[in-house]
Write a protein that holds these residues in place. Structure first.
Motif, mmCIF file in Angstrom:
data_model
loop_
_atom_site.group_PDB
_atom_site.id
_atom_site.type_symbol
_atom_site.label_atom_id
_atom_site.label_comp_id
_atom_site.label_asym_id
_atom_site.label_seq_id
_atom_site.Cartn_x
_atom_site.Cartn_y
_atom_site.Cartn_z
ATOM 1 N N LEU A 424 54.604 40.035 39.399
ATOM 2 C CA LEU A 424 54.181 38.758 38.520
ATOM 3 C C LEU A 424 53.271 37.833 39.533
ATOM 4 N N GLU A 425 52.918 38.384 40.489
ATOM 5 C CA GLU A 425 51.672 37.511 41.199
ATOM 6 C C GLU A 425 50.643 37.026 40.371
ATOM 7 N N LYS A 426 50.328 38.232 39.291
ATOM 8 C CA LYS A 426 49.221 37.774 38.466
ATOM 9 C C LYS A 426 49.941 37.509 37.100
ATOM 10 N N GLU A 427 49.517 36.549 36.441
ATOM 11 C CA GLU A 427 50.111 35.914 35.240
ATOM 12 C C GLU A 427 49.889 37.266 34.118
ATOM 13 N N HIS A 428 48.934 37.915 34.214
ATOM 14 C CA HIS A 428 48.499 38.927 33.200
ATOM 15 C C HIS A 428 49.679 39.904 33.180
#
Length: 544
Positions: A424-428
């Motif tokens: 979840l480092e990227k909100e996508h």
């Protein structure tokens, strides 16, 4: 008759005395294929090394036994991630197979290749020869499709049987009906022109038994005198100098010794262990190795980087119906005769792989391709993370097919692995997972399930807003055990292997397993790893 076989006894003195043309580390999905192909030449001496044990346990061979393997002290590595800061600092369980067959001896036996575009994207990133048109023949080479699927996409002369499950639970078919009410059409072949839709998954089984890569490719050729299979042998490090591997140092039966190599060493130990072996041997990011107290002999910054995994969310429902898989007084009528049904007709409870149905769907965030995959379970998936729960239910696992978050593995000062998924480092990834969970909930709320009077336990009725869903994901999200990418193939500065799978800077060291994938495929990873094994063997044989 259940599969029983004792591997030939190999003593340590014999291993030390011989020099092998090819040594393959890891008797899993890819390594077993390579051992078969290379040992076809009787003048080539091949040694296949496995850290784990033999596979002659009913828990491995009977499909329903898969659930007992994930936390096994004997058959699983039982890795855990570092605390994941965006998942409430939870450590995520990461089981990998520790027996011949590797993770193909403990997985759910689902035969999925991914989307054609996955491989075309690999080629676009500089992996020449890895586009869909180039890899399809190697998928077909391995496959023995026994369900009369389209020959344009399937092979019928390979060693790996691909079949329908023998006796799917009725709820698996209800899942397909429910999804159809939401315009998710039935797909009877996820490995043909399109993966989109839902259906019963094809499985790697023969006569209702698990067909691991080892059982398919190595067990039938154990009589080859030029093939040595060694179990319970753990590789400690690689001896190398000036781009040449000379031997490997192993530990077996309380002894430490070297196994010498004439031609090539092939690492097929998986996305965790292959990069770990490189780093323990002084091959990897210089600063990190020195911090761990390891002399850096080859500065290769991409080793251990680019870790990708399918993050997964669960919708689980309770019901009193004993038509679902589960343990209860009412279920005794189906549980007690199960061993006899399986032995005589390959029917009943023991035939299940627990994720018999599923499919690929588009959330509102998708573009032209499905962005989530479902694994439907016709039994209760524990809200507490247990393997078994008393009672009944059904569930859907939903995973993000193309996650954007990238993690890494490291080696610490104790020479142990540290796995950081960086989930979840990227909100996508969060947004896609939430939309996928919502779609799974809608499927299970269709009228076809009303007769079961199910009560949703997770996420549950209190999860309503996007903030609620985010909190739920952080507390419960896990994986579907598809780690890849940690020795990625390519031509950029972070690539570990070139498109022929040779480790950068080495003449005779190759890697062939899930670690070489530059990007995660959009589906289960066992079939792609078998294809990678075919490709590696072909590269080696072409250069002879």
């Amino acid at each position: 008759m259940l599969y029983k076989r004792t591997l030939p006894e190999i003593d340590n003195q014999q291993l030390q005395q011989h020099r092998y043309d090819y040594v393959i580390v890891g008797a899993g999905s890819a390594g077993s294929v390579i051992a078969n192909r290379l040992s076809e030449d009787p003048n080539t001496r091949v040694c296949l090394i496995e850290a784990g044990a033999a596979d002659n346990s009913p828990r491995i061979q009977i499909p329903a036994g898969t659930i007992t393997l994930y936390k096994s002290k004997k058959y699983s590595w039982n890795f855990f991630s570092t605390p994941q800061k965006r998942l409430n600092n939870r450590q995520i369980h990461a089981p990998r197979g520790k027996m011949v067959g590797g993770s193909s001896s403990m997985n759910s036996m689902i035969y999925i290749r991914g989307n054609a575009s996955d491989y075309d994207n690999w080629e676009a990133k500089g992996c020449a020869g890895w586009g869909w048109k180039e890899v399809l023949p190697f998928f077909k080479r391995s496959e023995k499709n026994v369900i009369q699927q389209d020959l344009a996409f399937h092979g019928v002369e390979g060693e790996l049987f691909v079949d329908h499950p023998k006796d799917p639970n009725p709820l698996s078919k209800l899942f397909i009906q429910a999804a159809a009410l939401l315009n998710l059409k039935e797909n009877q072949d996820f490995n043909a022109a399109s993966s989109e839709g839902v259906g019963i998954y094809d499985v790697t089984q023969r006569d209702g038994q698990r067909l691991s890569s080892f059982k398919a490719f190595v067990q039938p050729i154990l009589t080859r005198s030029n093939l040595t299979v060694v179990t319970e042998c753990e590789v400690e490090r690689i001896h190398h100098s000036e781009g040449q591997v000379h031997s490997i140092h192993v530990q077996r039966q309380g002894q430490n010794f070297d196994i010498r190599i004439n031609k090539e060493l092939i690492l097929s130990a998986g996305a965790f262990v292959s990069p770990l072996l490189l780093m323990k041997s002084g091959i990897g990011p210089k600063s990190e190795l020195e911090q761990a107290g390891i002399e850096c002999k080859v500065d290769l910054p991409g080793v251990g980087k680019n870790l990708q995994e399918h993050i997964d969310g669960l919708v689980t429902v309770r019901t009193n119906s004993s038509k679902t898989l589960g343990f209860s007084v009412g279920a005794l009528a189906s549980i007690l005769p199960a061993p006899f049904q399986y032995a005589l007709k390959r029917k009943g409870w023991l035939t299940t792989n627990y994720v018999e149905a599923g499919g690929f769907a588009k959330t509102p965030l998708a573009t032209d391709l499905p962005d989530v995959q479902f694994h439907f379970v016709p039994g209760y998936r524990s809200h507490r993370g247990r393997l078994f729960e008393w009672g009944h239910g059904y569930a859907i696992h939903t995973c993000v097919l193309r996650p954007k978050s990238i993690g890494e593995i490291r080696v610490n000062a104790q020479k142990q692995i540290e796995i950081d998924y960086n989930f979840l480092e990227k909100e996508h990834d969060m947004h896609v997972l939430i939309e996928g969970i919502k779609l799974a909930q809608r499927i299970l709320k269709q009228d076809v399930f009303k007769a079961f009077n199910g009560q949703e336990i997770l996420p549950g009725p209190d999860v309503k807003t996007d903030a609620d869903y985010q909190a739920y994901v952080r507390e419960y999200a896990a994986t579907v055990f598809h780690p890849v990418g940690t020795c990625k193939m390519g031509i950029d500065a972070m690539s570990v292997v070139d498109p022929k799978l040779k480790v950068v800077g080495f003449n005779n060291l190759r890697i062939a397993d899930a670690s070489i994938m530059p990007d995660l495929v959009s589906g289960n990873t066992n079939a792609p790893c078998i294809m990678i094994g075919e490709r590696a063997a072909d590269f080696i044989l072409q250069q002879q």
